[in-house]
Scaffold this motif. Structure first.
Motif, PDB file in Angstrom:
ATOM      1  N   GLY A   1       0.877  -1.348   0.115  1.00 57.83           N
ATOM      2  CA  GLY A   1      -0.158  -0.052  -0.063  1.00 57.83           C
ATOM      3  C   GLY A   1       0.831   1.266  -0.022  1.00 57.83           C
ATOM      4  O   GLY A   1       0.430   2.124  -0.772  1.00 57.83           O
ATOM      5  N   ILE A   2       1.878   1.357   0.698  1.00 60.52           N
ATOM      6  CA  ILE A   2       2.801   2.381   0.801  1.00 60.52           C
ATOM      7  C   ILE A   2       3.598   2.578  -0.453  1.00 60.52           C
ATOM      8  O   ILE A   2       3.781   3.702  -1.032  1.00 60.52           O
ATOM      9  CB  ILE A   2       4.034   2.296   1.952  1.00 60.52           C
TER      10      ILE A   2
ATOM     11  N   ALA B   1       1.371   4.133  -3.002  1.00 61.10           N
ATOM     12  CA  ALA B   1       1.113   5.873  -2.431  1.00 61.10           C
ATOM     13  C   ALA B   1       2.464   6.137  -2.883  1.00 61.10           C
ATOM     14  O   ALA B   1       2.099   7.556  -3.441  1.00 61.10           O
ATOM     15  CB  ALA B   1       0.960   5.826  -1.076  1.00 61.10           C
TER      16      ALA B   1
ATOM     17  N   SER C   1      -3.328   1.783  -3.735  1.00 59.73           N
ATOM     18  CA  SER C   1      -2.803   1.789  -2.396  1.00 59.73           C
ATOM     19  C   SER C   1      -4.028   1.577  -1.387  1.00 59.73           C
ATOM     20  O   SER C   1      -3.975   0.920  -0.553  1.00 59.73           O
ATOM     21  CB  SER C   1      -2.315   3.312  -2.129  1.00 59.73           C
TER      22      SER C   1
ATOM     23  N   LYS D   1      -2.010   3.065   6.744  1.00 60.00           N
ATOM     24  CA  LYS D   1      -3.002   3.767   6.041  1.00 60.00           C
ATOM     25  C   LYS D   1      -2.838   5.473   6.080  1.00 60.00           C
ATOM     26  O   LYS D   1      -2.963   5.894   4.941  1.00 60.00           O
ATOM     27  CB  LYS D   1      -4.195   3.219   6.205  1.00 60.00           C
TER      28      LYS D   1
ATOM     29  N   GLY E   1      -0.088   6.352   3.898  1.00 61.64           N
ATOM     30  CA  GLY E   1      -0.293   6.362   2.925  1.00 61.64           C
ATOM     31  C   GLY E   1      -1.022   7.643   2.130  1.00 61.64           C
ATOM     32  O   GLY E   1      -0.860   8.128   1.445  1.00 61.64           O
TER      33      GLY E   1
ATOM     34  N   ASN F   1       1.121  10.486   1.958  1.00 59.67           N
ATOM     35  CA  ASN F   1       2.134  10.700   0.891  1.00 59.67           C
ATOM     36  C   ASN F   1       1.318  10.901  -0.440  1.00 59.67           C
ATOM     37  O   ASN F   1       1.723  11.457  -1.295  1.00 59.67           O
ATOM     38  CB  ASN F   1       2.661   9.034   0.802  1.00 59.67           C
TER      39      ASN F   1
END
Length: 302
Positions: free
Chosen positions: A48-49, A52, A60, A81, A84, A87
């Motif tokens: 996920g990161i 992002a 993400s 999250k 994320g 970002n």
């Protein structure tokens, strides 16, 4: 036993790739890991990161939401999250995630600091200030809060107050390169590029491979009139691979500003147009503003 070894191997490879700003390669390894263990939360969070960092919001959030389906009470999922969202520059959504943590742990310094940073980007300065002061009441030596408080003062043009915060950071940790970099940025804002270079070089002595520090140095060199060294540095960076969009953005804007300082307006414009072509979903206001300024300068020369 072999399955655990393979999972550990793929995660390590993915983490190393992500740490070196190669998010696509990291996702490649994470996908291999998730074929073995599709409910591995650590892998899903890192994926996920990475998405992002590539500014792919939908992918993400899909990773983070999968984690919440596995365990909706895992506060670490809300933390990552939130980072994320941070970002992705979705600061209101990020605050909502971090608040999930402070509802249970109201004095959690990391979450409070991230919330304050979000409010800083949202230009809600009074709210941000209160968060940083709250953290420093809990822990007067919280370096991250002191750095963010310096950013608050810097945004408001209160450079002496900003420097006080950063000097206190260096009293706590003399090797804090983020503080050194921010001191350099303050001197840049004051048009004192000799002191800016001095401080950025100190940071690079400690962390010589940091791309962000290098980009700052090459911009400061241009502003100080050392054009050849600046160009040499940027060309070295251009031969490196990195796919983190915020870093690509920083490279483009700093290189363009340096070329603008050298009055290489057409080259600077070409660089920004190349960025806008490659990164259409992440244009950034600074990039668009500088493009307009360059067009004005080019038209004036005609």
């Amino acid at each position: 036993m072999f399955k655990k070894i393979l999972i550990k191997y793929y995660y390590k490879k993915a983490k190393n790739s992500s740490d070196n700003y190669n998010n696509k390669k990291a996702i490649f390894y994470l996908n291999k890991l998730l074929k073995i263990d599709k409910k591995n939360i650590d892998a899903l969070l890192l994926k996920g990161i990475c998405y992002a960092n590539l500014f792919e919001k939908e992918n993400s959030l899909k990773c983070f939401n999968e984690c919440l389906i596995i365990n909706e009470d895992d506060l670490n999922v809300y933390l990552i999250k939130g980072i994320g969202y941070y970002n992705l520059e979705n600061y209101k959504e990020a605050i909502s995630c971090f608040n999930k943590i402070t509802e249970i742990y109201p004095n959690d310094e990391l979450s409070l600091n991230l919330i304050g940073s979000c409010y800083l980007y949202l230009e809600k300065y009074d709210v941000a200030f209160n968060y940083f002061k709250k953290i420093l009441k809990i822990n007067p030596e919280n370096i991250n809060a002191l750095i963010n408080l310096s950013l608050y003062h810097d945004d408001l043009g209160q450079y002496d107050e900003a420097l006080k915060c950063l000097n206190k950071c260096l009293e706590i940790n003399p090797n804090e390169t983020v503080a050194m970099s921010q001191i350099a940025n303050i001197y840049k804002n004051k048009d004192d590029f000799e002191k800016a270079l001095k401080n950025i070089n100190k940071a690079l002595e400690i962390n010589p491979n940091d791309i962000t520090l290098k980009l700052s140095k090459y911009l400061f060199l241009a502003k100080h009139g050392e054009f050849e060294l600046s160009l040499k540095g940027f060309k070295e960076i251009s031969n490196m691979y990195f796919d983190k969009y915020l870093l690509i953005n920083l490279y483009s804007i700093y290189y363009a500003l340096s070329l603008k300082t050298m009055k290489k307006y057409n080259e600077a414009l070409e660089l920004l147009n190349e960025y806008l072509e490659k990164c259409p979903h992440f244009p950034n206001e600074d990039i668009l503003y500088e493009k307009e300024e360059l067009l004005k300068l080019i038209n004036e020369k005609k």
